[in-house]
Design a protein around this motif. Structure first.
Motif, PDB file in Angstrom:
ATOM      1  N   GLU A  43       0.825  -1.204   0.000  1.00 44.78           N
ATOM      2  CA  GLU A  43       0.000   0.000   0.000  1.00 44.78           C
ATOM      3  C   GLU A  43       0.859   1.254   0.000  1.00 44.78           C
ATOM      4  O   GLU A  43       1.954   1.276   0.572  1.00 44.78           O
ATOM      5  N   GLY A  44       0.318   2.301  -0.620  1.00 42.78           N
ATOM      6  CA  GLY A  44       1.032   3.564  -0.650  1.00 42.78           C
ATOM      7  C   GLY A  44       0.961   4.273   0.686  1.00 42.78           C
ATOM      8  O   GLY A  44      -0.063   4.230   1.366  1.00 42.78           O
ATOM      9  N   VAL A  45       2.058   4.928   1.060  1.00 45.60           N
ATOM     10  CA  VAL A  45       2.150   5.625   2.331  1.00 45.60           C
ATOM     11  C   VAL A  45       2.266   7.123   2.124  1.00 45.60           C
ATOM     12  O   VAL A  45       1.514   7.898   2.693  1.00 45.60           O
ATOM     13  N   ALA A  46       3.248   7.527   1.305  1.00 42.76           N
ATOM     14  CA  ALA A  46       3.490   8.958   1.097  1.00 42.76           C
ATOM     15  C   ALA A  46       4.160   9.154  -0.248  1.00 42.76           C
ATOM     16  O   ALA A  46       4.891   8.274  -0.726  1.00 42.76           O
ATOM     17  N   HIS A  47       3.933  10.334  -0.843  1.00 42.61           N
ATOM     18  CA  HIS A  47       4.392  10.584  -2.206  1.00 42.61           C
ATOM     19  C   HIS A  47       4.736  12.066  -2.319  1.00 42.61           C
ATOM     20  O   HIS A  47       4.024  12.906  -1.760  1.00 42.61           O
ATOM     21  N   THR A  48       5.809  12.381  -3.008  1.00 39.78           N
ATOM     22  CA  THR A  48       6.137  13.770  -3.237  1.00 39.78           C
ATOM     23  C   THR A  48       6.543  13.993  -4.681  1.00 39.78           C
ATOM     24  O   THR A  48       7.215  13.156  -5.293  1.00 39.78           O
ATOM     25  N   TYR A  49       6.081  15.094  -5.241  1.00 41.44           N
ATOM     26  CA  TYR A  49       6.402  15.472  -6.611  1.00 41.44           C
ATOM     27  C   TYR A  49       6.461  16.993  -6.654  1.00 41.44           C
ATOM     28  O   TYR A  49       5.467  17.645  -6.337  1.00 41.44           O
ATOM     29  N   LEU A  50       7.605  17.510  -7.034  1.00 44.78           N
ATOM     30  CA  LEU A  50       7.847  18.956  -6.989  1.00 44.78           C
ATOM     31  C   LEU A  50       7.529  19.426  -5.569  1.00 44.78           C
ATOM     32  O   LEU A  50       8.077  18.904  -4.621  1.00 44.78           O
ATOM     33  N   SER A  51       6.647  20.340  -5.371  1.00 43.02           N
ATOM     34  CA  SER A  51       6.361  20.833  -4.028  1.00 43.02           C
ATOM     35  C   SER A  51       5.144  20.168  -3.413  1.00 43.02           C
ATOM     36  O   SER A  51       4.748  20.502  -2.300  1.00 43.02           O
ATOM     37  N   ARG A  52       4.572  19.208  -4.098  1.00 39.94           N
ATOM     38  CA  ARG A  52       3.355  18.579  -3.590  1.00 39.94           C
ATOM     39  C   ARG A  52       3.678  17.319  -2.805  1.00 39.94           C
ATOM     40  O   ARG A  52       4.599  16.585  -3.125  1.00 39.94           O
ATOM     41  N   THR A  53       2.909  17.090  -1.767  1.00 43.14           N
ATOM     42  CA  THR A  53       3.029  15.859  -0.981  1.00 43.14           C
ATOM     43  C   THR A  53       1.644  15.265  -0.771  1.00 43.14           C
ATOM     44  O   THR A  53       0.654  15.985  -0.645  1.00 43.14           O
ATOM     45  N   LEU A 104      -0.315   6.497  -5.387  1.00 48.94           N
ATOM     46  CA  LEU A 104      -0.195   5.681  -4.176  1.00 48.94           C
ATOM     47  C   LEU A 104      -1.137   4.479  -4.189  1.00 48.94           C
ATOM     48  O   LEU A 104      -0.934   3.529  -3.446  1.00 48.94           O
ATOM     49  N   MET A 105      -2.153   4.513  -5.017  1.00 47.42           N
ATOM     50  CA  MET A 105      -3.145   3.449  -5.018  1.00 47.42           C
ATOM     51  C   MET A 105      -2.774   2.292  -5.937  1.00 47.42           C
ATOM     52  O   MET A 105      -3.393   1.229  -5.863  1.00 47.42           O
ATOM     53  N   TYR A 106      -1.760   2.483  -6.775  1.00 47.24           N
ATOM     54  CA  TYR A 106      -1.445   1.479  -7.795  1.00 47.24           C
ATOM     55  C   TYR A 106       0.029   1.094  -7.760  1.00 47.24           C
ATOM     56  O   TYR A 106       0.816   1.523  -8.615  1.00 47.24           O
ATOM     57  N   PRO A 107       0.434   0.268  -6.794  1.00 50.31           N
ATOM     58  CA  PRO A 107       1.833  -0.153  -6.724  1.00 50.31           C
ATOM     59  C   PRO A 107       2.326  -0.804  -8.017  1.00 50.31           C
ATOM     60  O   PRO A 107       3.513  -0.706  -8.346  1.00 50.31           O
ATOM     61  N   ALA A 108       1.431  -1.431  -8.756  1.00 50.60           N
ATOM     62  CA  ALA A 108       1.842  -2.102  -9.991  1.00 50.60           C
ATOM     63  C   ALA A 108       2.360  -1.112 -11.032  1.00 50.60           C
ATOM     64  O   ALA A 108       3.069  -1.502 -11.964  1.00 50.60           O
ATOM     65  N   ASN A 109       2.029   0.164 -10.884  1.00 51.26           N
ATOM     66  CA  ASN A 109       2.456   1.181 -11.847  1.00 51.26           C
ATOM     67  C   ASN A 109       3.782   1.836 -11.497  1.00 51.26           C
ATOM     68  O   ASN A 109       4.280   2.661 -12.264  1.00 51.26           O
ATOM     69  N   VAL A 110       4.345   1.485 -10.354  1.00 47.80           N
ATOM     70  CA  VAL A 110       5.609   2.113  -9.918  1.00 47.80           C
ATOM     71  C   VAL A 110       6.748   1.689 -10.837  1.00 47.80           C
ATOM     72  O   VAL A 110       6.850   0.525 -11.231  1.00 47.80           O
ATOM     73  N   GLY A 111       7.626   2.632 -11.141  1.00 46.56           N
ATOM     74  CA  GLY A 111       8.703   2.364 -12.085  1.00 46.56           C
ATOM     75  C   GLY A 111       9.904   1.654 -11.483  1.00 46.56           C
ATOM     76  O   GLY A 111      10.523   0.806 -12.134  1.00 46.56           O
ATOM     77  N   ALA A 112      10.267   1.992 -10.248  1.00 46.65           N
ATOM     78  CA  ALA A 112      11.440   1.385  -9.624  1.00 46.65           C
ATOM     79  C   ALA A 112      11.220   1.232  -8.130  1.00 46.65           C
ATOM     80  O   ALA A 112      10.587   2.086  -7.499  1.00 46.65           O
ATOM     81  N   TRP A 113      11.773   0.153  -7.579  1.00 50.58           N
ATOM     82  CA  TRP A 113      11.628  -0.163  -6.163  1.00 50.58           C
ATOM     83  C   TRP A 113      12.981  -0.356  -5.511  1.00 50.58           C
ATOM     84  O   TRP A 113      13.927  -0.832  -6.141  1.00 50.58           O
ATOM     85  N   GLY A 114      13.041  -0.027  -4.222  1.00 50.85           N
ATOM     86  CA  GLY A 114      14.170  -0.431  -3.422  1.00 50.85           C
ATOM     87  C   GLY A 114      13.931  -1.826  -2.876  1.00 50.85           C
ATOM     88  O   GLY A 114      12.893  -2.446  -3.158  1.00 50.85           O
ATOM     89  N   GLN A 115      14.876  -2.312  -2.067  1.00 50.79           N
ATOM     90  CA  GLN A 115      14.769  -3.680  -1.563  1.00 50.79           C
ATOM     91  C   GLN A 115      13.944  -3.760  -0.278  1.00 50.79           C
ATOM     92  O   GLN A 115      13.563  -4.842   0.151  1.00 50.79           O
ATOM     93  N   GLY A 116      13.685  -2.617   0.346  1.00 51.41           N
ATOM     94  CA  GLY A 116      12.851  -2.572   1.538  1.00 51.41           C
ATOM     95  C   GLY A 116      13.653  -2.509   2.824  1.00 51.41           C
ATOM     96  O   GLY A 116      14.797  -2.959   2.907  1.00 51.41           O
ATOM     97  N   THR A 117      13.015  -1.948   3.847  1.00 53.70           N
ATOM     98  CA  THR A 117      13.591  -1.902   5.194  1.00 53.70           C
ATOM     99  C   THR A 117      12.464  -2.187   6.178  1.00 53.70           C
ATOM    100  O   THR A 117      11.356  -1.653   6.041  1.00 53.70           O
ATOM    101  N   GLN A 118      12.727  -3.051   7.155  1.00 47.55           N
ATOM    102  CA  GLN A 118      11.678  -3.528   8.056  1.00 47.55           C
ATOM    103  C   GLN A 118      11.455  -2.581   9.227  1.00 47.55           C
ATOM    104  O   GLN A 118      12.412  -2.170   9.906  1.00 47.55           O
ATOM    105  N   VAL A 119      10.196  -2.278   9.468  1.00 53.20           N
ATOM    106  CA  VAL A 119       9.789  -1.505  10.637  1.00 53.20           C
ATOM    107  C   VAL A 119       8.859  -2.380  11.462  1.00 53.20           C
ATOM    108  O   VAL A 119       7.865  -2.893  10.951  1.00 53.20           O
ATOM    109  N   THR A 120       9.200  -2.551  12.727  1.00 50.50           N
ATOM    110  CA  THR A 120       8.375  -3.342  13.631  1.00 50.50           C
ATOM    111  C   THR A 120       8.028  -2.489  14.850  1.00 50.50           C
ATOM    112  O   THR A 120       8.915  -1.961  15.513  1.00 50.50           O
ATOM    113  N   VAL A 121       6.734  -2.349  15.107  1.00 49.97           N
ATOM    114  CA  VAL A 121       6.262  -1.537  16.229  1.00 49.97           C
ATOM    115  C   VAL A 121       5.554  -2.458  17.214  1.00 49.97           C
ATOM    116  O   VAL A 121       4.572  -3.105  16.879  1.00 49.97           O
TER     117      VAL A 121
END
Length: 123
Positions: A43-53, A104-121
């Motif tokens: 799921e999408g969490v946060a997105h920034t493009y130019l000055s928009r978030t 943020l609603m369409y992960p399948a459309n993302v162009g590039a991904w990192g490998q991920g980092t785990q957050v556990t709360v």
């Protein structure tokens, strides 16, 4: 293909804070963060493009996305963490629809991904 490397994931108690970082191999102007919990869809969490978030409703007011001026490092400041924030967090860049809130609603459309980092709360 741009390379994205996340860092900063850790285990924290509920109410705590973390800052995730994503180092990019090139300057990027359309980037964001997604997360995936075990057994759930990404799921999408946060997105920034130019000055928009843009933020998912579940993190508004708690998470802040930012970039360095050179646009080669992306951050996600996470405050007031909850157990439901537990997930693998992925840095993402580009792709179809990047720059729009709906990206943020369409992960399948993302162009590039990192490998991920785990957050556990923990509660």
């Amino acid at each position: 293909q741009v390379q994205l490397v996340e860092s900063g994931g850790s285990s924290v108690q509920a109410g705590g804070s973390l800052r995730l970082s994503c180092a990019a191999s090139a300057s990027l102007y359309c980037v964001g963060w997604f997360r995936q919990a075990p057994g759930k869809e990404r799921e999408g969490v946060a997105h920034t493009y130019l000055s928009r978030t843009y933020y998912a409703d579940s993190v508004k007011g708690r998470f802040t996305i930012s970039q360095t001026n050179a646009k080669k490092t992306l951050y996600l400041e996470m405050n007031s963490l909850k157990p439901e924030d537990t997930a693998m967090y992925y840095c993402a860049a580009g792709g179809v629809g990047c720059g729009r809130e709906s990206w943020l609603m369409y992960p399948a459309n993302v162009g590039a991904w990192g490998q991920g980092t785990q957050v556990t709360v923990s509660s």
